[in-house]
Design an enzyme around this catalytic site. Structure first.
Site, PDB file in Angstrom:
ATOM      1  N   CYS A   9       0.844  -1.203   0.000  1.00  0.00           N
ATOM      2  CA  CYS A   9       0.000   0.000   0.000  1.00  0.00           C
ATOM      3  C   CYS A   9       0.884   1.260   0.000  1.00  0.00           C
ATOM      4  CB  CYS A   9      -0.982  -0.038   1.168  1.00  0.00           C
ATOM      5  SG  CYS A   9      -2.309   1.170   1.000  1.00  0.00           S
TER       6      CYS A   9
ATOM      7  N   HIS B  37      -3.706  -5.236   0.574  1.00  0.00           N
ATOM      8  CA  HIS B  37      -3.138  -5.570   1.887  1.00  0.00           C
ATOM      9  C   HIS B  37      -3.139  -7.082   2.101  1.00  0.00           C
ATOM     10  CE1 HIS B  37      -2.662  -1.580   3.844  1.00  0.00           C
ATOM     11  NE2 HIS B  37      -3.564  -1.224   2.951  1.00  0.00           N
TER      12      HIS B  37
ATOM     13  N   GLU C 253      -1.412  -8.687   4.041  1.00  0.00           N
ATOM     14  CA  GLU C 253      -1.214  -9.013   5.470  1.00  0.00           C
ATOM     15  C   GLU C 253      -2.537  -9.173   6.204  1.00  0.00           C
ATOM     16  OE1 GLU C 253      -1.127  -5.981   4.372  1.00  0.00           O
ATOM     17  OE2 GLU C 253      -1.935  -4.621   5.898  1.00  0.00           O
TER      18      GLU C 253
END
Ligand code: MN
Length: 237
Positions: free
Chosen positions: A108, A213, A215
């Site tokens: 990002c 994202h 994660e």
């Protein structure tokens, strides 16, 4: 053989004066077989150079907007919160990792920093500045792990190798995006509205920036861990 040591750039809260990291980054590196370490917030270039000698890879985490002056523009009313200390630290680290052929993954804001550090520019707000009149929703209200928009992936790219396909769904939490791509990068994924969702630096061991994202996604669907695995594998000494 030891696990590769991956430096993770921290977040900073100016109202509370605390350095921190959001969930998913360090856990994803661990899950992928690496050893994460949260870097201190510092713009001291001697310290950052020493830290870069110690780590095997660099993860640039998400975060607030980049100071537009760092890519040659004034901050417009719709540029959001900025983090001057992170800007200074991460611009230095991103450029150094790219020029030193050190593996790096930018997520990002991390992707945006990579591009700005190498001379590219950003949309300060895609909804105000993008020429596309058919933008998809890039600031989702769905659960964080849920892929709300699709991307087209370039073949023969790291991202394509990671997904094993040329079309995928990703989550989306950004109002900015890469505008002019810095020299040396190629665009390897776009959403259907033409917004750049991934870039990769060419002729580099591993320099990938993604706008989504992963994660926040790998815990729900293992396909999103593969990018972490590929990154960690590239960091093996
Ligand atoms: Mn998006």
């Amino acid at each position: 053989m030891g696990k590769p040591l991956i430096g993770v750039t921290p977040w900073y809260d100016y109202s509370k004066n605390i350095t921190y990291i959001k969930p998913g980054y360090c856990e994803g590196i661990i899950e992928a077989g690496g050893m994460p370490v949260l870097l201190p917030l510092t713009a001291n270039e001697d310290i950052l150079t020493c830290l870069m000698d110690e780590i095997d890879g660099l993860l640039l985490s998400g975060g607030p907007d980049v100071d537009a002056r760092l890519y040659g523009e004034q901050n417009l009313p719709f540029n959001g919160e900025i983090s001057p200390h992170r800007d200074k630290m991460e611009m230095f680290l991103a450029k150094k990792a790219i020029l030193d052929n050190k593996p790096l993954l930018g997520i990002c804001r991390g992707m945006q920093v990579m591009n700005a550090a190498m001379g590219g520019t950003l949309f300060q707000d895609i909804y105000s500045q993008s020429k596309s009149n058919s933008l998809v929703k890039h600031s989702q209200d769905a659960p964080k792990w849920y892929p709300t928009h699709d991307i087209h992936i370039e073949k023969d790219s790291r991202v394509a190798a990671s997904f094993g396909k040329h079309y995928a769904g990703v989550n989306s939490f950004h109002h900015q995006a890469v505008k002019d791509v810095a020299e040396g990068f190629k665009v390897t994924a776009m959403s259907v509205d033409g917004i750049i969702e991934a870039v990769e630096y060419e002729d580099h061991i591993f320099a990938v920036g993604v706008q989504w994202h992963p994660e926040l996604m790998w815990q729900e669907n293992g396909i999103y861990l593969k990018l972490f695995i590929d990154f960690v594998c590239s960091c093996v000494k």
